[in-house]
Design an enzyme around this catalytic site. Structure first.
Site, PDB file in Angstrom:
ATOM      1  N   GLU A   1      -2.577   6.641  -6.726  1.00  0.00           N
ATOM      2  CA  GLU A   1      -1.775   6.029  -6.328  1.00  0.00           C
ATOM      3  C   GLU A   1      -0.561   4.986  -6.516  1.00  0.00           C
ATOM      4  OE1 GLU A   1      -3.452   2.189  -5.387  1.00  0.00           O
ATOM      5  OE2 GLU A   1      -4.417   3.143  -7.180  1.00  0.00           O
TER       6      GLU A   1
ATOM      7  N   GLY B   1      10.894   2.775  -4.165  1.00  0.00           N
ATOM      8  CA  GLY B   1      11.292   2.518  -5.522  1.00  0.00           C
ATOM      9  C   GLY B   1      10.984   3.178  -6.382  1.00  0.00           C
TER      10      GLY B   1
ATOM     11  N   LYS C   1       0.455   8.015   5.211  1.00  0.00           N
ATOM     12  CA  LYS C   1      -0.204   7.100   4.465  1.00  0.00           C
ATOM     13  C   LYS C   1      -1.750   5.949   5.211  1.00  0.00           C
ATOM     14  CE  LYS C   1       4.188   5.267   2.516  1.00  0.00           C
ATOM     15  NZ  LYS C   1       5.373   4.724   1.826  1.00  0.00           N
TER      16      LYS C   1
ATOM     17  N   VAL D   1      12.053   8.777  -9.131  1.00  0.00           N
ATOM     18  CA  VAL D   1      10.750   8.722  -9.284  1.00  0.00           C
ATOM     19  C   VAL D   1      10.285   9.108 -10.545  1.00  0.00           C
ATOM     20  CG1 VAL D   1       7.634   8.770  -8.950  1.00  0.00           C
ATOM     21  CG2 VAL D   1       9.597   7.757  -7.165  1.00  0.00           C
TER      22      VAL D   1
ATOM     23  N   GLY E   1       3.380   2.365  -3.035  1.00  0.00           N
ATOM     24  CA  GLY E   1       4.254   2.274  -4.492  1.00  0.00           C
ATOM     25  C   GLY E   1       3.622   1.408  -6.101  1.00  0.00           C
TER      26      GLY E   1
END
Length: 439
Positions: free
Chosen positions: A133, A311, A209, A19, A138
């Site tokens: 966010e 990703g 999450k 990332v 993602g």
């Protein structure tokens, strides 16, 4: 921050993994556009890494910007982007950055779920922004709509697929007939799963999450330890086949909802577990490593958010969106929304949650068995909706598989029913118990 309105805003990047590399590359490649959107240039003043000397040319940054002294770096920035992950040193670095007046953008779901209130309080105390966010789903814009766009509405449920690795594994088990271990290996080969996939397949990632989603949706502090968690390691090919026979697919779901317990107390229920989802439900069609989340609100009705949930580039997109938002605040003044926990609803135990259940039993094939089993369910107030029985023997007394689907029931009542079934003389074994969601 410099008083010179033309001076760049100083950005420190903590972490240069998948990332972090994408963030650095995209920030550099889009420098002119981002400057136009913010009103000031954005300049990376340093990237904190664990070790120097590695080839990081993919970032597009000169080698002299890389440092192992993260504590010093955060004191020299107007905005700190944290993509290190984990609890420490991320927490200490974020708090130090705030103490020195830096706004913070983070993708750290584990830290927010474990100790979010400490970070929110520090941001409030020092008058800086905390945006995150990228911590959930993602690239999908999800947290800001919950926090801002639905701030005037009442959310009753958040239901969705928030872990791409487990969704890929279950999707391959469903569509190709792969076993659990084989599907995990495929996910690892494609980079969807870590060498140690425990955080994903045991539900820890999704639980963190879910805690963040519930906190935002219900204006209540929910931590990861409040979330009931079950992973997918026990999901078998037989479970997948049974779901198919029922017109369902198996998904790992994060479920956050307002609920009322048996005593009439209103609270929130937050859980992560595999469930059978009817194929007519939109979540059933979410394949590969994608994420999708349904939000049910009083005025807005049902909303769906869908897209790549992990990703480098998708997550970096969410990071850069937050970066632009906090940078605009630095230039034009003001701050983003603060923590909203005024409702302070109790988090209800798992036993108070209500849903439908699929129960598969190995039973003796003789008269009266079904009646005995039905009486066990009735004794705990669990109503049976569907029953299917198949003989597994070749003539004479034989073992039979009995499949039952219940109406909605309390989890505690279903658990007590299963305990009694295990002790029943008519039941050779409880083969499978799975919740049925999405109706």
């Amino acid at each position: 921050m410099s008083d010179n309105p033309a001076a760049p805003l100083r950005v420190a990047l903590l972490g240069c993994g998948v990332v972090g590399t994408s963030v650095a590359r995209l920030l550099t490649a889009s420098a002119e556009d981002l400057a136009a959107r913010v009103g000031r240039p954005l300049a990376i003043v340093g990237v904190a890494v664990r070790r120097l000397g590695r080839d990081r040319s993919e970032t597009g940054l000169p080698a002299e910007l890389f440092t192992t002294d993260a504590m010093d770096l955060v004191t020299r920035a107007d905005i700190v982007i944290e993509v290190v992950g984990g609890i420490e040193p991320a927490r200490s670095l974020i708090l130090r950055a705030m103490e020195h007046g830096a706004a913070v953008v983070t993708a750290n779901k584990a830290l927010l779920a474990e100790d979010g209130p400490t970070l929110y309080a520090a941001a409030q105390r020092h008058g800086v922004d905390l945006y995150y966010e990228a911590a959930v789903a993602g690239a999908i814009p999800l947290l800001r709509p919950l926090r801002d766009s639905l701030a005037g509405d009442d959310v009753s449920q958040v239901l969705g697929i928030v872990n791409g690795t487990t969704n890929y594994v279950l999707d391959k088990m469903t569509t190709t007939g792969a076993g659990f271990a084989e599907a995990v290996q495929q996910a690892q080969a494609l980079g969807y799963a870590e060498a140690d996939p425990t955080a994903d397949v045991e539900g820890f990632d999704a639980a963190a999450k879910a805690a963040i989603l519930a906190s935002l949706a219900f204006h209540t502090r929910v931590s990861s330890k409040d979330v009931h968690r079950e992973g997918i390691t026990e999901v078998t090919a037989a479970d997948v086949a049974a779901a198919e026979a029922m017109g369902c697919v198996v998904k790992l779901l994060a479920i956050c909802e307002r609920a009322v317990d048996a005593a009439g107390v209103e609270g929130v229920s937050v859980r992560v577990h595999p469930a059978m989802v009817p194929r007519r439900h939109p979540l059933a069609g979410v394949g590969d490593a994608f994420n999708a989340v349904f939000v049910q609100a009083k005025a807005a009705g049902q909303l769906m958010f869908y897209g790549p949930g992990a990703g480098g580039d998708p997550t970096a997109s969410a990071v850069l969106g937050d970066l632009v938002a906090v940078a605009r605040h630095r230039v034009g003044g003001g701050l983003g929304a603060r923590e909203s926990a005024y409702a302070d609803l109790p988090v209800l135990p798992m036993g108070e949650s209500r849903t439908r259940y699929y129960v598969s039993l190995d039973v003796e094939d003789r008269p009266g068995v079904l009646a005995q089993i039905a009486s066990v369910f009735a004794g705990h107030g669990v109503s049976i909706q569907q029953v299917r029985q198949e003989c597994a023997g070749d003539g004479g007394p034989c073992s039979a598989q009995l499949v039952l689907v219940t109406h909605q029931a309390r989890d505690a009542d279903l658990s007590a029913t299963v305990d009694d079934l295990i002790e029943s003389d008519s039941v050779r074994g409880v083969l499978s118990v799975m919740r049925v969601e999405g109706e």
